[in-house]
Design an enzyme around this catalytic site. Structure first.
Site, PDB file in Angstrom:
ATOM      1  N   GLY A  56     -32.226  -5.598 -54.449  1.00  0.00           N
ATOM      2  CA  GLY A  56     -33.048  -5.001 -55.498  1.00  0.00           C
ATOM      3  C   GLY A  56     -32.274  -4.633 -56.764  1.00  0.00           C
ATOM      4  O   GLY A  56     -32.693  -3.753 -57.520  1.00  0.00           O
ATOM      5  N   HIS A  63     -22.249  -6.742 -57.691  1.00  0.00           N
ATOM      6  CA  HIS A  63     -22.475  -6.893 -56.245  1.00  0.00           C
ATOM      7  C   HIS A  63     -21.180  -6.629 -55.478  1.00  0.00           C
ATOM      8  O   HIS A  63     -21.145  -6.763 -54.261  1.00  0.00           O
ATOM      9  CB  HIS A  63     -22.937  -8.313 -55.918  1.00  0.00           C
ATOM     10  CG  HIS A  63     -24.336  -8.617 -56.356  1.00  0.00           C
ATOM     11  ND1 HIS A  63     -25.396  -7.787 -56.090  1.00  0.00           N
ATOM     12  CD2 HIS A  63     -24.849  -9.672 -57.028  1.00  0.00           C
ATOM     13  CE1 HIS A  63     -26.496  -8.322 -56.594  1.00  0.00           C
ATOM     14  NE2 HIS A  63     -26.195  -9.450 -57.168  1.00  0.00           N
ATOM     15  N   ARG A  90     -30.973  -2.330 -48.590  1.00  0.00           N
ATOM     16  CA  ARG A  90     -32.246  -2.935 -48.175  1.00  0.00           C
ATOM     17  C   ARG A  90     -32.098  -3.409 -46.742  1.00  0.00           C
ATOM     18  O   ARG A  90     -30.997  -3.800 -46.325  1.00  0.00           O
ATOM     19  CB  ARG A  90     -32.553  -4.128 -49.095  1.00  0.00           C
ATOM     20  CG  ARG A  90     -33.905  -4.745 -48.869  1.00  0.00           C
ATOM     21  CD  ARG A  90     -34.162  -5.915 -49.812  1.00  0.00           C
ATOM     22  NE  ARG A  90     -35.546  -6.339 -49.747  1.00  0.00           N
ATOM     23  CZ  ARG A  90     -36.023  -7.434 -50.300  1.00  0.00           C
ATOM     24  NH1 ARG A  90     -35.234  -8.236 -51.013  1.00  0.00           N
ATOM     25  NH2 ARG A  90     -37.306  -7.753 -50.182  1.00  0.00           N
ATOM     26  N   SER A 139     -42.788  -2.399 -62.051  1.00  0.00           N
ATOM     27  CA  SER A 139     -43.370  -2.927 -60.811  1.00  0.00           C
ATOM     28  C   SER A 139     -43.099  -4.429 -60.752  1.00  0.00           C
ATOM     29  O   SER A 139     -42.843  -5.068 -61.772  1.00  0.00           O
ATOM     30  CB  SER A 139     -44.876  -2.664 -60.783  1.00  0.00           C
ATOM     31  OG  SER A 139     -45.480  -3.426 -61.822  1.00  0.00           O
ATOM     32  N   MET A 171     -42.834  -6.911 -63.997  1.00  0.00           N
ATOM     33  CA  MET A 171     -41.545  -7.566 -64.290  1.00  0.00           C
ATOM     34  C   MET A 171     -41.712  -9.078 -64.221  1.00  0.00           C
ATOM     35  O   MET A 171     -41.134  -9.818 -65.005  1.00  0.00           O
ATOM     36  CB  MET A 171     -40.460  -7.089 -63.318  1.00  0.00           C
ATOM     37  CG  MET A 171     -39.890  -5.740 -63.743  1.00  0.00           C
ATOM     38  SD  MET A 171     -38.613  -5.080 -62.640  1.00  0.00           S
ATOM     39  CE  MET A 171     -37.383  -6.366 -62.605  1.00  0.00           C
ATOM     40  N   ARG A 186     -39.293 -13.367 -56.177  1.00  0.00           N
ATOM     41  CA  ARG A 186     -40.002 -14.231 -55.224  1.00  0.00           C
ATOM     42  C   ARG A 186     -41.267 -13.544 -54.718  1.00  0.00           C
ATOM     43  O   ARG A 186     -42.372 -13.886 -55.087  1.00  0.00           O
ATOM     44  CB  ARG A 186     -39.027 -14.542 -54.072  1.00  0.00           C
ATOM     45  CG  ARG A 186     -39.453 -15.589 -53.090  1.00  0.00           C
ATOM     46  CD  ARG A 186     -38.422 -15.675 -51.964  1.00  0.00           C
ATOM     47  NE  ARG A 186     -38.318 -14.397 -51.256  1.00  0.00           N
ATOM     48  CZ  ARG A 186     -38.922 -14.097 -50.111  1.00  0.00           C
ATOM     49  NH1 ARG A 186     -39.659 -15.012 -49.516  1.00  0.00           N
ATOM     50  NH2 ARG A 186     -38.786 -12.914 -49.537  1.00  0.00           N
TER      51      ARG A 186
END
Ligand code: A3P
Length: 352
Positions: free
Chosen positions: A71, A159, A180, A278, A282, A316
């Site tokens: 996310g 990351h 997540r 949201s 987006m 996605r």
């Protein structure tokens, strides 16, 4: 070779390299492991690692740190909006996300140059750097330079795990870490690895899950990344949050973020930002972390557009629990076994 972070760089060779390159066609130029940790990265990372590790953070900076597919994009857009666009009227919001909130290790994923050509550039980023530093050559670590020159307070994306970032990051600035649940992560990362040319994954979902549970995916190992963040969870400059909580109750999560970032936004502003960030909004705005690159004035493709068209783009599904539609009972059992083995050591509970 040893990095400033203390990690030893070990080239991935032999059967391991062959297996990786067979399934991830973009890894042909080379992979490395960083020890300790067994972190897996493109070999080119070693050219930028020390610059990333030595990056000077300033008070007010906020780094959004996640393992891939947890996310990041959502939180980059959310944090940037809270800090720089609280009334949703900043014209800079039209700029690409990685221009507003730079991805510090993007040099590692920038398209390689054609033989005899200069490296492709992102037109906006190189124009900004030339304007700010007209006399400096841009060749090296452009995205680290760009992050350094962005106006404070900066929103930065990574990351990378804590052990590869500046040891001063939490004392000098703030970090928002998003976790997540691993089952959604693996499904999302599988999709990502197919659509992004920097991975070019051509294997099956079964094979991809095997890479995940073997800690053989780029930026892996997943659990160590999480563990390094959990160890710092009580630091006042770390805000640890879950994708699933943000999905279940975005306003509550934005209130916590507001207190952490000290943005002092009203409930009305936070409500409007929750809607604006949201998934649906987006997606409609086409927010993506993918940055366009140009080579001799022509766009360089960084996405496998045919797969993106058929199976979904970067944004996605944006759901919790989509793994139930993708993982077979056998794959689910495989991932469950791995979760059980690793979860015992960590003080964390996932929602599925
Ligand atoms: P899915 O593939 O499950 O849809 P990252 O930005 O770290 O690469 O993570 C990408 C994941 O976050 C993708 O998950 C993407 O759809 C999801 N995502 C991005 N923006 C979102 C939003 N506003 N709301 C919910 N999910 C979002």
């Amino acid at each position: 070779m040893k990095l400033l972070s203390g990690h030893e760089v070990i080239p991935v060779e032999g059967a391991e390299r062959e297996r990786q390159v067979k399934h991830f066609e973009a890894y042909a130029p080379g992979l490395i492991r960083l020890m300790p940790g067994r972190w897996l990265m493109h070999a080119v990372y070693q050219e930028y690692a020390d610059k990333i590790y030595s990056f000077k953070y300033k008070k007010g900076d906020v780094t959004v740190m996640t393992w891939p597919k947890c996310g990041t994009t959502w939180m980059q857009e959310t944090v940037w909006t809270m800090m720089k666009n609280p009334n949703l009227n900043n014209p800079d919001a039209q700029l690409p996300l990685c221009v507003r909130a730079p991805f510090i290790e993007l040099d590692v994923f920038s398209p390689p140059p054609d033989p005899g050509e200069v490296a492709p550039s992102n037109a906006h980023i190189s124009a900004t750097l030339k304007r700010l530093h007209p006399d400096e050559a841009l060749g090296d670590a452009v995205h680290v330079q760009y992050a350094a020159l962005c106006p404070s307070p900066r929103v930065i994306k990574t990351h990378l795990p804590f052990s590869l970032m500046s040891p001063a990051i939490l004392d000098e600035s703030k970090v928002v870490y998003v976790a997540r649940n691993p089952k959604d992560v693996v499904v999302s990362y599988h999709h990502h690895s197919k659509i992004v040319k920097g991975h070019d994954f051509v294997g099956t979902l079964e094979e991809f899950v095997q890479y995940f549970v073997d800690d053989d995916l780029m930026y892996g190992p997943y659990w160590l990344h999480l563990k390094e963040a959990l160890e710092r969870r009580n630091h006042p400059n770390l805000h640890f949050m879950f994708f699933e909580d943000m999905k279940a109750n975005p306003l509550e999560e934005l209130k916590k973020l507001d207190a952490f970032l000290r943005t002092n936004l009203s409930e009305e502003q936070l409500g409007a930002i929750a809607k604006y960030t949201s998934f649906e909004q987006m997606k409609t705005r086409g927010v993506t972390p993918i940055l366009n690159f140009e080579r001799s004035g022509a766009k360089v493709d960084v996405l496998n557009e045919d797969i993106a068209q058929k199976e979904g783009g970067f944004l996605r599904k944006g759901k919790t629990g989509d793994w139930k539609n993708k993982l077979t009972p056998e794959l689910e059992a495989e991932v469950d076994k791995w979760i059980q083995k690793n979860l015992n050591d960590l003080d964390i509970t996932f929602r599925y």
